[in-house]
Design a protein around this motif. Structure first.
Motif, PDB file in Angstrom:
ATOM      1  N   PRO A  24       0.897  -1.208  -0.061  1.00  0.00           N
ATOM      2  CA  PRO A  24       0.056   0.037   0.207  1.00  0.00           C
ATOM      3  C   PRO A  24       0.625   1.120  -0.034  1.00  0.00           C
ATOM      4  O   PRO A  24       1.664   1.323   0.717  1.00  0.00           O
ATOM      5  CB  PRO A  24      -0.803  -0.116   1.397  1.00  0.00           C
ATOM      6  N   GLN A 100      -7.016  -1.405   1.465  1.00  0.00           N
ATOM      7  CA  GLN A 100      -6.527  -1.291   3.173  1.00  0.00           C
ATOM      8  C   GLN A 100      -7.304  -0.403   3.787  1.00  0.00           C
ATOM      9  O   GLN A 100      -7.379   0.896   3.354  1.00  0.00           O
ATOM     10  CB  GLN A 100      -5.090  -0.895   2.824  1.00  0.00           C
ATOM     11  N   LEU A 323       6.327  -5.145  -2.697  1.00  0.00           N
ATOM     12  CA  LEU A 323       7.209  -4.292  -3.082  1.00  0.00           C
ATOM     13  C   LEU A 323       6.428  -2.842  -2.948  1.00  0.00           C
ATOM     14  O   LEU A 323       5.312  -2.793  -3.429  1.00  0.00           O
ATOM     15  CB  LEU A 323       7.376  -4.544  -4.515  1.00  0.00           C
ATOM     16  N   ALA A 324       7.032  -2.020  -2.561  1.00  0.00           N
ATOM     17  CA  ALA A 324       6.433  -0.615  -2.658  1.00  0.00           C
ATOM     18  C   ALA A 324       7.419   0.214  -3.676  1.00  0.00           C
ATOM     19  O   ALA A 324       7.090   0.194  -4.625  1.00  0.00           O
ATOM     20  CB  ALA A 324       6.445  -0.021  -1.366  1.00  0.00           C
TER      21      ALA A 324
HETATM   22  C1  LIG Z   1       4.907   6.907  -1.117  1.00  0.00           C
HETATM   23  C2  LIG Z   1       4.467   5.780   0.143  1.00  0.00           C
HETATM   24  C3  LIG Z   1       3.270   5.662   0.475  1.00  0.00           C
HETATM   25  C4  LIG Z   1       3.213   4.660   1.603  1.00  0.00           C
HETATM   26  N1  LIG Z   1       1.723   4.583   2.153  1.00  0.00           N
HETATM   27  C5  LIG Z   1       1.541   3.634   2.763  1.00  0.00           C
HETATM   28  C6  LIG Z   1       0.012   3.019   3.114  1.00  0.00           C
HETATM   29  O1  LIG Z   1      -0.889   3.857   2.716  1.00  0.00           O
HETATM   30  N2  LIG Z   1      -0.067   1.905   3.887  1.00  0.00           N
HETATM   31  C7  LIG Z   1       0.945   1.322   4.477  1.00  0.00           C
HETATM   32  O2  LIG Z   1       0.754   0.475   5.230  1.00  0.00           O
HETATM   33  N3  LIG Z   1       2.208   1.571   4.008  1.00  0.00           N
HETATM   34  C8  LIG Z   1       2.593   2.616   3.118  1.00  0.00           C
HETATM   35  N4  LIG Z   1       3.750   2.697   2.980  1.00  0.00           N
HETATM   36  C9  LIG Z   1       4.924   1.720   3.329  1.00  0.00           C
HETATM   37  C10 LIG Z   1       5.222   0.888   2.067  1.00  0.00           C
HETATM   38  O3  LIG Z   1       3.823   0.005   1.942  1.00  0.00           O
HETATM   39  C11 LIG Z   1       6.031  -0.146   2.404  1.00  0.00           C
HETATM   40  O4  LIG Z   1       6.114  -0.790   3.856  1.00  0.00           O
HETATM   41  C12 LIG Z   1       7.527   0.688   2.757  1.00  0.00           C
HETATM   42  O5  LIG Z   1       7.688   1.612   1.672  1.00  0.00           O
HETATM   43  C13 LIG Z   1       8.922  -0.334   2.605  1.00  0.00           C
HETATM   44  O6  LIG Z   1       8.632  -1.012   1.456  1.00  0.00           O
HETATM   45  P1  LIG Z   1       9.726  -0.555   0.085  1.00  0.00           P
HETATM   46  O7  LIG Z   1      11.345  -0.781   0.690  1.00  0.00           O
HETATM   47  O8  LIG Z   1       9.407  -1.858  -0.839  1.00  0.00           O
HETATM   48  O9  LIG Z   1       9.262   0.886  -0.255  1.00  0.00           O
HETATM   49  C14 LIG Z   1       3.933   3.938   2.137  1.00  0.00           C
HETATM   50  C15 LIG Z   1       5.438   4.012   1.394  1.00  0.00           C
HETATM   51  C16 LIG Z   1       5.732   4.914   0.609  1.00  0.00           C
HETATM   52  C17 LIG Z   1       6.988   4.808  -0.244  1.00  0.00           C
END
Ligand SMILES: Cc1cc2nc3c(=O)[nH]c(=O)nc-3n(C[C@H](O)[C@H](O)[C@H](O)COP(=O)(O)O)c2cc1C
Length: 361
Positions: A24, A100, A323-324
């Motif tokens: 998310p 979510q 993956l984010a």
């Molecule tokens: C732009 C952005 C918005 C995010 N919004 C949410 C969210 O709405 N809900 C959530 O559970 N995590 C949110 N996250 C966290 C990501 O889901 C994820 O857990 C975090 O970025 C680590 O993963 P990554 O290293 O693949 O980016 C967000 C992250 C980013 C970068």
């Protein structure tokens, strides 16, 4: 044999075509809580790119549940209608989509990140925020403590949000119970100083989340998967902070209440030491929860290569890979991973000429 990352997974009645999940990500692009063209393209591109499951950005169950005035919502019928074409498009590409659901609690009422993300008081377009206790979570304002009657209303709002998610056609629901937002404000003693039935002991602090899960399970189809995102640890050395053993204990209870998957994130009240953050740094949380409880887990956090993702599944560390940011950089990560790992690609027919295994004969 297909690489582990591309093996299907059934959760209740939903079959995922692979183990790759879009994590998310708030987009701050929804005036009045409405998704629109941005979301169709943003989520649609990742579905076209071959993702197995999309988990939408945090979607508020009430206007006061938002982080900013620009977050998506599911508190009215117009929002259900706005979600419908996005959900349908994603599903038409062979991906599944979970919403979510969340409530920001005492972390709500902030300006758009591009405007500085500062606290917005009610006279500047914000609202009064409420949390487990009157404890400041942003060092800018102090929320009010929720009354028991208000807690009951919140649980009902989550159930109503879940009903609307079913109406909008979502395949599954995830509760956002991490990152220092409402549920986390209750289960972590760092933010919960209550002395009633919702505070004090571990069992009391997890009540809000368990009662919400129960209320949602009562209104959604038996066949619909329910996921929960936890902050597995508080990144705090305080003895009364939330630790991994607490997440294991909570996961067992969530399982008994009908939760199918736990995705293991971390933090929300304080940041980890820089030295603690690196590739795969949160994977041990998903791995431990999975090993101790047998529940399906999702790993998230700095997973950026096909090999890392495949190894996580092959080694039994997690059942799903989220993956984010990597998926923001490359919406076609799953197609690229399939090529790297030697899986049969499932590129859309329209893109067949770019993916050799799909070249028309
Ligand atoms: C732009 C952005 C918005 C995010 N919004 C949410 C969210 O709405 N809900 C959530 O559970 N995590 C949110 N996250 C966290 C990501 O889901 C994820 O857990 C975090 O970025 C680590 O993963 P990554 O290293 O693949 O980016 C967000 C992250 C980013 C970068």
């Amino acid at each position: 044999m297909e690489p582990h990352l591309f093996s299907p997974l059934s959760i209740r009645s939903v079959q995922l075509k692979n183990r790759l999940v879009m994590s998310p990500m708030q987009q701050y692009s929804s005036p009045d809580g409405l998704v629109g063209a941005w979301h169709l393209v943003h989520l649609g591109s990742r579905a076209v790119g071959g993702i197995g499951l999309i988990i939408t950005e945090a979607t508020a169950v009430s206007p006061e549940g938002r982080n900013t005035p620009f977050d998506t919502g599911l508190w009215n019928e117009a929002q259900v209608e706005a979600w419908r074409p996005v959900v349908r498009f994603v599903q038409d590409q062979g991906a599944k989509i979970a919403v979510q659901l969340w409530h920001a609690g005492g972390k709500g009422s902030h300006a758009h990140p591009a405007a500085g993300f500062h606290h917005l008081p009610p006279d500047q377009g914000g609202w009064i925020t409420k949390s487990a206790s009157a404890v400041s979570l942003d060092q800018q304002h102090t929320p009010e403590a929720l009354t028991v009657a208000e807690i009951q209303t919140l649980i009902a709002e989550f159930a109503q949000g879940a009903r609307r998610a079913v109406q909008a056609g979502f395949d599954a629901i995830e509760l956002h119970a991490g990152h220092g937002y409402l549920f986390h404000q209750f289960y972590s003693a760092l933010a919960n100083h209550r002395t009633d039935d919702y505070g004090g002991s571990f069992d009391n602090r997890v009540q809000l989340l368990l009662q919400t899960v129960q209320a949602i399970r009562a209104v959604i189809p038996e066949a619909m998967p329910l996921l929960v995102r936890l902050s597995a640890v508080d990144f705090s050395a305080e003895a009364h902070a939330w630790h991994l053993a607490d997440s294991v204990r909570l996961t067992r209870l969530l399982q008994q209440h009908g939760v199918d998957v736990v995705t293991a994130s971390a933090g929300g009240f304080s940041a980890p030491e820089k030295s603690q953050v690196g590739p795969l740094y949160q994977v041990p949380y998903a791995e431990k929860i999975r090993a101790e409880t047998g529940v399906l887990t999702g790993a998230v956090g700095l997973i950026t290569t096909p090999q890392q993702a495949n190894d996580l599944i092959a080694n039994g560390q997690a059942d799903l890979v989220l993956l984010a940011r990597e998926l923001l950089r490359d919406p076609y990560f799953p197609l690229r991973a399939a090529a790297v790992l030697g899986a049969a690609t499932a590129a859309p027919v329209q893109y067949g000429r770019a993916f050799p295994t799909h070249r028309p004969h």
